[in-house]
Design a protein around this motif. Structure first.
Motif, PDB file in Angstrom:
ATOM      1  N   THR A  93       0.824  -1.212   0.000  1.00  0.00           N
ATOM      2  CA  THR A  93       0.000   0.000   0.000  1.00  0.00           C
ATOM      3  C   THR A  93       0.858   1.263   0.000  1.00  0.00           C
ATOM      4  OG1 THR A  93      -0.239  -0.353   2.418  1.00  0.00           O
ATOM      5  CG2 THR A  93      -2.117  -0.959   1.031  1.00  0.00           C
TER       6      THR A  93
ATOM      7  N   GLU B 108      -1.605  10.275  -4.992  1.00  0.00           N
ATOM      8  CA  GLU B 108      -2.321   9.454  -5.966  1.00  0.00           C
ATOM      9  C   GLU B 108      -2.197   7.966  -5.630  1.00  0.00           C
ATOM     10  OE1 GLU B 108      -1.408  10.404 -10.024  1.00  0.00           O
ATOM     11  OE2 GLU B 108      -2.559   8.684 -10.764  1.00  0.00           O
ATOM     12  N   LYS B 109      -0.964   7.541  -5.304  1.00  0.00           N
ATOM     13  CA  LYS B 109      -0.775   6.128  -4.926  1.00  0.00           C
ATOM     14  C   LYS B 109      -1.574   5.796  -3.663  1.00  0.00           C
ATOM     15  CE  LYS B 109       3.888   5.287  -6.766  1.00  0.00           C
ATOM     16  NZ  LYS B 109       5.298   5.089  -6.362  1.00  0.00           N
TER      17      LYS B 109
ATOM     18  N   PHE C 258      -4.269   7.180  -2.397  1.00  0.00           N
ATOM     19  CA  PHE C 258      -5.706   7.158  -2.699  1.00  0.00           C
ATOM     20  C   PHE C 258      -6.090   5.871  -3.417  1.00  0.00           C
ATOM     21  CE2 PHE C 258      -9.424   8.099  -5.304  1.00  0.00           C
ATOM     22  CZ  PHE C 258     -10.233   8.817  -4.443  1.00  0.00           C
ATOM     23  N   ASN C 259      -5.345   5.539  -4.463  1.00  0.00           N
ATOM     24  CA  ASN C 259      -5.702   4.365  -5.256  1.00  0.00           C
ATOM     25  C   ASN C 259      -5.520   3.065  -4.475  1.00  0.00           C
ATOM     26  OD1 ASN C 259      -6.610   5.654  -7.577  1.00  0.00           O
ATOM     27  ND2 ASN C 259      -4.506   5.978  -8.306  1.00  0.00           N
ATOM     28  N   ASN C 260      -4.472   2.984  -3.672  1.00  0.00           N
ATOM     29  CA  ASN C 260      -4.271   1.759  -2.898  1.00  0.00           C
ATOM     30  C   ASN C 260      -5.349   1.577  -1.840  1.00  0.00           C
ATOM     31  OD1 ASN C 260      -2.028   0.534  -4.144  1.00  0.00           O
ATOM     32  ND2 ASN C 260      -0.703   2.134  -3.287  1.00  0.00           N
TER      33      ASN C 260
ATOM     34  N   ARG D  55      -8.404   2.853  -1.920  1.00  0.00           N
ATOM     35  CA  ARG D  55      -9.680   2.576  -2.584  1.00  0.00           C
ATOM     36  C   ARG D  55      -9.730   1.173  -3.200  1.00  0.00           C
ATOM     37  NH1 ARG D  55     -12.943   6.843  -4.084  1.00  0.00           N
ATOM     38  NH2 ARG D  55     -13.163   8.221  -2.283  1.00  0.00           N
ATOM     39  N   LYS D  56      -8.640   0.744  -3.845  1.00  0.00           N
ATOM     40  CA  LYS D  56      -8.681  -0.527  -4.589  1.00  0.00           C
ATOM     41  C   LYS D  56      -8.296  -1.743  -3.746  1.00  0.00           C
ATOM     42  CE  LYS D  56      -7.819   1.701  -9.017  1.00  0.00           C
ATOM     43  NZ  LYS D  56      -6.765   2.159  -9.935  1.00  0.00           N
ATOM     44  N   LYS D  57      -7.455  -1.538  -2.715  1.00  0.00           N
ATOM     45  CA  LYS D  57      -6.967  -2.705  -1.977  1.00  0.00           C
ATOM     46  C   LYS D  57      -7.519  -2.802  -0.559  1.00  0.00           C
ATOM     47  CE  LYS D  57      -2.570  -2.983  -4.476  1.00  0.00           C
ATOM     48  NZ  LYS D  57      -1.101  -3.038  -4.272  1.00  0.00           N
TER      49      LYS D  57
ATOM     50  N   SER E 127     -13.300  12.560  -4.442  1.00  0.00           N
ATOM     51  CA  SER E 127     -12.541  12.224  -5.655  1.00  0.00           C
ATOM     52  C   SER E 127     -11.046  12.294  -5.366  1.00  0.00           C
ATOM     53  CB  SER E 127     -12.879  13.209  -6.769  1.00  0.00           C
ATOM     54  OG  SER E 127     -12.406  14.504  -6.389  1.00  0.00           O
ATOM     55  N   LEU E 128     -10.250  11.725  -6.266  1.00  0.00           N
ATOM     56  CA  LEU E 128      -8.790  11.832  -6.162  1.00  0.00           C
ATOM     57  C   LEU E 128      -8.373  13.302  -6.145  1.00  0.00           C
ATOM     58  CD1 LEU E 128      -5.846  10.884  -6.227  1.00  0.00           C
ATOM     59  CD2 LEU E 128      -6.062  10.560  -8.688  1.00  0.00           C
TER      60      LEU E 128
END
Lengths: 232, 232
Positions: A113, A152-153, A155-157, A159-161, A200-201
C-alpha cells in the motif's frame, strides 16, 4: 476471533500502536510495529502469554519513533519482515503483494500500500482485521509529502486494496492521536473525511497538498536508525 | 464476541480507558468510565456506529479525571448508573451486587468490588470480559490508602469475585500506565505481582502499606466534580 491471541499495545509518547498476534494452539506469534523503548514490556507480554515469536513485522520505515525490531530479533531469534519496496538489507525477508505470512494455523496476507512511503505494507488477517500502518488511519491517513510519498498512490491503494475488504474488517492503524484504538473498513468508507467514497482523487490531493504539517519531531533520529531495523 | 460491538478508547492525559459496548442488532449501547474532555470524540463514535446510548456507567468515583457522565446524559438522555455504595444522588440508578444491566440482547452483571474505594463496582459480560475499574489493574491494583480504601476488602473481592471468573475472561481496567490495553483473569492469577494466587493477604497488605504514592494530581478538582456525576 477464535483460535487467535490478540493484544494491542500503545507507546504513550508517540501514540504508536504495537500489535501481538498468536495462534492459540501452537502459540506461534508475530509482532507488528514494535517501539524500541517498549521492548521489555513487549517481551514480558510474549513471555506471560507463552508466545514463541516467529516474525517481527514493520508496516513501513517509521519517521516518528525507533523500531524495536533489531533488539527483538537479538533477544528472540524471530525474523524481521517488511514490504519489498523498503529495500532494507537489514530485514530477513521482504514481502511482496499477495505473499502469505504464517504463524501456526493463522495466516496474514501482504498488501502493498505505497503512498505514505513507497515501502508501506498492510497485513490482512481474513475474517478479523487489517493492520494498516500509516496508510489508513482512523478518519485520516498518513501524510504524503515526504519519503517518496504520493497522494495518488495512497488514494488508489486505499480505494482498490483496502476499501474492497469486507466492511466488518477491523482497521488497526499505527497511530491514533485521539485515543481511538480501532475502526472498520465500513466506517472509513463512510466517515473518513479525506477518503470516504464520495471524495474524488482531485479533492483528496487538494486536502493533502494543504495540510502544512511540521516535520515529525524524531525524523532525523528515527529514519537513519530504522533503515537499519532500529540498530543504533 | 458475536453480536457485540466493542470499542476501547484512551484518554491520553490520564491513561484512562473508556469502553463503548453495544448489541449489534438493536444497537442499544452503554459507555463505561467516560472522561469529560473526550465526550465529543465519544459522541462522534456513538453516532458513527449508530449506537443508541442506554447507560452511562461508572466503575467508581474517580480521583484523577472528571467523568463525562453528566454531559453525556444531557446530550443523549441515557441514564447514569454506578455502584450502590457510592450513594451518589446524581445517578439515575445505583446497582447492587448481582443486578443485571441490559442493552439489547446483551447483559452485564454487577459485581461489588470495594477496596480501592467503597463504591467500586466491576461489570461482567459473560463469555467475554470484566471491566474492573481501578480494582484490578494489569499486573497491579488500585491504591487502598484513601477514599475509604481497604487492602483487606480489595484482596478478598479480587480473590473471591474476580479470580473465580473463567480464566479466559478478558480484564479491561480503568487505566494502564504502560500502554497495555487488556489482560485476562488467568494471566492476573499467575502474574499479578501483588495479587497472584501464591500471595497471602498479609503479604498483599504489606505491599500496599509501603507504596508511598503521591496524591493524584487532580484529586481536589476531580472528586468534588465526580460526586456530582461530573457536573461543574
Amino acid at each position: 476471533m477464535s483460535g487467535l491471541i490478540f493484544r494491542q499495545l500503545i507507546d504513550l509518547d508517540s501514540s504508536t500502536y504495537t500489535y501481538i498476534l498468536a495462534d492459540s494452539d501452537s502459540l506461534h506469534g508475530i509482532i507488528i510495529d514494535s517501539v524500541l523503548g517498549n521492548i521489555e514490556r513487549d517481551l514480558q507480554t510474549l513471555h506471560d502469554l507463552g508466545i514463541k515469536l516467529q516474525w517481527i513485522l514493520e508496516t513501513h520505515v517509521h519517521a516518528d519513533h525507533i523500531t524495536g525490531a533489531y533488539q527483538l530479533r537479538e533477544k528472540t531469534g524471530a525474523k524481521i519482515g517488511m514490504g519489498k519496496a523498503t529495500n532494507l538489507v537489514c530485514a530477513d525477508q521482504l514481502f511482496d503483494e499477495g505473499e502469505k505470512i504464517s504463524f501456526g494455523s493463522q495466516q496474514l496476507s501482504v498488501i502493498a500500500t505505497p503512498g505514505h512511503t513507497n515501502g508501506c505494507t498492510s497485513y490482512y488477517l481474513k475474517d478479523f482485521a487489517v493492520f494498516t500502518g500509516d496508510t489508513l488511519l482512523i478518519r485520516g491517513c498518513g501524510r504524503t509529502d515526504f519519503q517518496e510519498g504520493s497522494s495518488e498512490k495512497l488514494f488508489n491503494n486505499i480505494r482498490k486494496k483496502l476499501f474492497t475488504l469486507p466492511d466488518e474488517t477491523l482497521v488497526y492503524p499505527a497511530h491514533d492521536y485521539n485515543g481511538r484504538t480501532c475502526s472498520s473498513i465500513g466506517e472509513e468508507k463512510k466517515f473518513n473525511c479525506r477518503l470516504k467514497l464520495s471524495n474524488s482523487l482531485e479533492s483528496f490531493s487538494e486536502i493533502m497538498k494543504n495540510l502544512k504539517l511540521d516535520e515529525p519531531k524524531n525524523l532525523h533520529k528515527a529514519v537513519p536508525a530504522n533503515i537499519n531495523c532500529g540498530k543504533i
